[in-house]
Design an enzyme around this catalytic site. Structure first.
Site, PDB file in Angstrom:
ATOM      1  CD  GLU A 198      83.020  18.144 -84.525  1.00 24.41           C
ATOM      2  OE1 GLU A 198      81.893  17.604 -84.581  1.00 24.41           O
ATOM      3  OE2 GLU A 198      83.267  19.142 -83.827  1.00 24.41           O
ATOM      4  CB  SER A 217      82.679  25.068 -75.217  1.00 22.24           C
ATOM      5  OG  SER A 217      82.009  23.951 -74.685  1.00 22.24           O
TER       6      SER A 217
END
Ligand code: HPA
Length: 277
Positions: A198, A217
């Protein structure tokens, strides 16, 4: 069935639940175990746990099972294992996660979870390595997932399949984990698509909308597990402080190293949790 011959999940007309049922019957044939009780997906850092949960009665490449893809990533072992715990439970260990960022579609991402359900597993333990937003979490801290925010703009559900996600990450199982390690904190997991980490601004957005953990995930898998009627426990190893929370750049090597260092401690925690299920 081997990946080289094409993955049956890639046929849009195929029924993913029928393919999961076929995979479960492959697993029964290979392991000689008709039904499993618990399924455990091993994420970054959690791999060593499989050795101490119980007796491994079968260990085989996931690619021998219908619908499984070859792993994309070093550090993610592409194997499935059947383990017998001291208390007589059968655990299917999934060391072959397919990530959303691999671009093979959500059906392949959640195939292991649907297969686990088809083997009979009623409990799904999802582990991962991820970035932490809370300042009190240092790399190497295991935390419970209390809820998630799915930022992938995808879902494993097809059609008008309305599924309740209240208490998606079972309060009962979180309490059970805390009875083993009372110091376990918990947080909301935000699934980004990845594979890039990110930006600091994205981490701040995750924080502003109620997130504490950023990863790639778990959320899509948890939705599929709930659809299959399983009870879910989510465990994150904080491998790094999320981008911008730590001032140094993130690297895959740092993530793997944190997993290696924390391995023994989190493995014994996970083995004790599995033993108590
Ligand atoms: N972000 C997303 N995924 C991750 C991270 C992270 O900071 N660390 C390990 N996996």
């Amino acid at each position: 069935m081997s990946d080289q011959t094409g993955n049956p999940l890639d046929d849009p007309a195929a029924d993913p639940f029928a393919i999961a049922a076929q995979a479960a019957s492959d697993i029964a044939r290979i392991t000689g175990v008709e039904r499993h009780d618990i399924a455990l997906t091993l994420g970054s850092g959690w791999g060593a746990a499989a050795d101490i949960i119980g007796e491994t009665t079968a260990n085989f490449p996931a690619t021998e099972v219908t619908g499984f893809s070859a792993p994309a990533l070093e550090g993610h072992v592409g194997t499935l294992r059947s383990i017998l715990t001291p208390r007589g439970k059968r655990v299917l260990v999934i060391g072959a996660r397919t990530h959303f960022y691999e671009g093979h579609g959500v059906r392949r991402v959640v195939h292991s979870v649907r297969t686990a359900a088809a083997t009979g597993a009623k409990t799904m333990v999802l582990t991962n390595g991820a970035g932490g937003i809370k300042h009190t979490w240092k790399p190497g801290t295991p935390v419970l997932i209390s809820d998630h925010i799915n930022l992938t703009a995808a879902t494993p559900l097809e059609g008008a399949t309305f599924i309740d996600l209240t208490d998606l990450y079972s309060m009962r199982l979180r309490d059970l984990a805390r009875s083993i390690d009372p110091s376990l904190d918990e947080g909301v997991y935000c699934q980004f698509t990845g594979p890039q980490y990110e930006t600091p601004a994205e981490v701040q957005m995750a924080k502003a909308i109620g997130g504490h953990i950023v990863g790639m995930s778990t959320a899509l898998e948890a939705i599929a597990a709930r659809q299959a009627g399983m009870e879910i426990l989510g465990l994150t190893l904080v491998t790094n402080m999320a981008a911008g929370i730590q001032t140094t750049p993130l690297s895959h090597e740092e993530v793997m190293e944190a997993g290696r260092l924390a391995g023994p401690v989190i493995s014994s925690l996970l083995a004790r949790v599995i033993g108590a299920l």
